[in-house]
Design a protein around this motif. Structure first.
Motif, PDB file in Angstrom:
ATOM      1  N   ARG A   1       0.900  -1.303  -0.088  1.00 37.78           N
ATOM      2  CA  ARG A   1      -0.252  -0.070   0.031  1.00 37.78           C
ATOM      3  C   ARG A   1       1.019   1.231   0.263  1.00 37.78           C
ATOM      4  O   ARG A   1       0.611   2.308  -0.688  1.00 37.78           O
ATOM      5  CB  ARG A   1      -1.032  -0.043   1.311  1.00 37.78           C
ATOM      6  CG  ARG A   1      -1.970   1.102   1.066  1.00 37.78           C
ATOM      7  CD  ARG A   1      -2.911   1.089   2.389  1.00 37.78           C
ATOM      8  NE  ARG A   1      -3.163  -0.372   2.625  1.00 37.78           N
ATOM      9  CZ  ARG A   1      -3.212  -0.572   3.907  1.00 37.78           C
ATOM     10  NH1 ARG A   1      -2.670   0.348   4.861  1.00 37.78           N
ATOM     11  NH2 ARG A   1      -3.547  -1.904   4.449  1.00 37.78           N
ATOM     12  N   THR A   2       1.873   1.279   0.593  1.00 41.22           N
ATOM     13  CA  THR A   2       2.768   2.376   0.892  1.00 41.22           C
ATOM     14  C   THR A   2       3.532   2.649  -0.535  1.00 41.22           C
ATOM     15  O   THR A   2       3.673   3.564  -0.917  1.00 41.22           O
ATOM     16  CB  THR A   2       3.818   2.063   1.931  1.00 41.22           C
ATOM     17  OG1 THR A   2       3.001   2.173   3.345  1.00 41.22           O
ATOM     18  CG2 THR A   2       4.469   3.355   2.061  1.00 41.22           C
ATOM     19  N   CYS A   3       3.974   1.480  -0.965  1.00 39.65           N
ATOM     20  CA  CYS A   3       4.648   1.490  -2.445  1.00 39.65           C
ATOM     21  C   CYS A   3       3.793   2.190  -3.461  1.00 39.65           C
ATOM     22  O   CYS A   3       4.246   2.997  -4.160  1.00 39.65           O
ATOM     23  CB  CYS A   3       5.085   0.042  -2.415  1.00 39.65           C
ATOM     24  SG  CYS A   3       5.930  -0.015  -4.264  1.00 39.65           S
ATOM     25  N   GLN A   4       2.513   1.805  -3.434  1.00 39.21           N
ATOM     26  CA  GLN A   4       1.479   2.238  -4.257  1.00 39.21           C
ATOM     27  C   GLN A   4       1.450   3.849  -4.188  1.00 39.21           C
ATOM     28  O   GLN A   4       1.315   4.453  -5.216  1.00 39.21           O
ATOM     29  CB  GLN A   4       0.226   1.455  -4.359  1.00 39.21           C
ATOM     30  CG  GLN A   4       0.399  -0.024  -4.970  1.00 39.21           C
ATOM     31  CD  GLN A   4      -0.743  -0.922  -4.529  1.00 39.21           C
ATOM     32  OE1 GLN A   4      -1.649  -0.614  -3.773  1.00 39.21           O
ATOM     33  NE2 GLN A   4      -0.792  -2.016  -5.349  1.00 39.21           N
ATOM     34  N   LYS A   5       1.041   3.961  -2.950  1.00 43.69           N
ATOM     35  CA  LYS A   5       0.850   5.532  -2.593  1.00 43.69           C
ATOM     36  C   LYS A   5       2.234   6.452  -3.123  1.00 43.69           C
ATOM     37  O   LYS A   5       1.887   7.716  -3.552  1.00 43.69           O
ATOM     38  CB  LYS A   5       0.573   5.637  -1.213  1.00 43.69           C
ATOM     39  CG  LYS A   5      -0.623   5.452  -0.631  1.00 43.69           C
ATOM     40  CD  LYS A   5      -1.024   5.652   1.008  1.00 43.69           C
ATOM     41  CE  LYS A   5      -2.200   5.177   1.365  1.00 43.69           C
ATOM     42  NZ  LYS A   5      -2.276   5.223   2.746  1.00 43.69           N
ATOM     43  N   LEU A   6       3.273   6.104  -2.994  1.00 39.25           N
ATOM     44  CA  LEU A   6       4.398   6.860  -3.185  1.00 39.25           C
ATOM     45  C   LEU A   6       4.647   6.637  -4.871  1.00 39.25           C
ATOM     46  O   LEU A   6       5.957   6.951  -5.508  1.00 39.25           O
ATOM     47  CB  LEU A   6       5.712   6.235  -2.407  1.00 39.25           C
ATOM     48  CG  LEU A   6       5.579   6.470  -1.190  1.00 39.25           C
ATOM     49  CD1 LEU A   6       6.667   6.290  -0.264  1.00 39.25           C
ATOM     50  CD2 LEU A   6       5.491   8.198  -0.897  1.00 39.25           C
ATOM     51  N   TRP A   7       3.980   5.819  -5.697  1.00 34.58           N
ATOM     52  CA  TRP A   7       4.161   5.524  -7.008  1.00 34.58           C
ATOM     53  C   TRP A   7       5.561   4.912  -7.329  1.00 34.58           C
ATOM     54  O   TRP A   7       6.077   4.935  -8.477  1.00 34.58           O
ATOM     55  CB  TRP A   7       4.321   6.859  -7.812  1.00 34.58           C
ATOM     56  CG  TRP A   7       2.682   7.541  -7.607  1.00 34.58           C
ATOM     57  CD1 TRP A   7       2.544   8.408  -6.927  1.00 34.58           C
ATOM     58  CD2 TRP A   7       1.620   7.282  -8.625  1.00 34.58           C
ATOM     59  NE1 TRP A   7       1.088   8.943  -7.112  1.00 34.58           N
ATOM     60  CE2 TRP A   7       0.778   7.991  -8.183  1.00 34.58           C
ATOM     61  CE3 TRP A   7       1.311   6.474  -9.819  1.00 34.58           C
ATOM     62  CZ2 TRP A   7      -0.557   8.108  -8.641  1.00 34.58           C
ATOM     63  CZ3 TRP A   7       0.313   6.504 -10.200  1.00 34.58           C
ATOM     64  CH2 TRP A   7      -0.889   7.375  -9.832  1.00 34.58           C
ATOM     65  N   LEU A   8       5.752   3.804  -6.524  1.00 36.26           N
ATOM     66  CA  LEU A   8       7.067   3.087  -6.379  1.00 36.26           C
ATOM     67  C   LEU A   8       6.823   1.603  -7.093  1.00 36.26           C
ATOM     68  O   LEU A   8       7.741   1.240  -7.603  1.00 36.26           O
ATOM     69  CB  LEU A   8       7.972   3.111  -5.244  1.00 36.26           C
ATOM     70  CG  LEU A   8       8.396   4.258  -4.644  1.00 36.26           C
ATOM     71  CD1 LEU A   8       8.766   3.716  -3.032  1.00 36.26           C
ATOM     72  CD2 LEU A   8       9.381   4.957  -5.277  1.00 36.26           C
ATOM     73  N   CYS A   9       5.413   1.362  -7.081  1.00 42.13           N
ATOM     74  CA  CYS A   9       5.069   0.169  -7.712  1.00 42.13           C
ATOM     75  C   CYS A   9       4.099   0.310  -8.545  1.00 42.13           C
ATOM     76  O   CYS A   9       3.428   1.227  -8.857  1.00 42.13           O
ATOM     77  CB  CYS A   9       4.477  -0.830  -6.502  1.00 42.13           C
ATOM     78  SG  CYS A   9       5.326  -0.920  -4.853  1.00 42.13           S
TER      79      CYS A   9
END
Length: 65
Positions: A56-64
């Motif tokens: 979820r954090t990765c998606q919020k930061l546009w890293l995934c």
């Protein structure tokens, strides 16, 4: 098998559990030590969040993707 909650002592003295543990070469004291270690995490070991929190954090930061 009933739906009652068993204690660790009851589980580790169950004949079927003991057979599986014997097959896997696991001793009851090893299980007790493992559970004790997990119950009291060391201050030296970093806490890793669950995979869904990381994702979820990765998606919020546009890293995934």
């Amino acid at each position: 098998m009933n739906d009652s909650i068993s204690t660790l002592d009851e589980l580790l003295s169950d004949p079927m559990v003991l057979l599986v543990m014997e097959r896997d070469r696991v001793r009851p004291e090893q299980v007790r030590m493992l559970l004790e270690r997990v119950r009291r995490p060391s201050v030296d070991e970093p806490v890793v969040p669950p995979a869904h929190v990381i994702a979820r954090t990765c998606q919020k930061l546009w890293l995934c993707p």
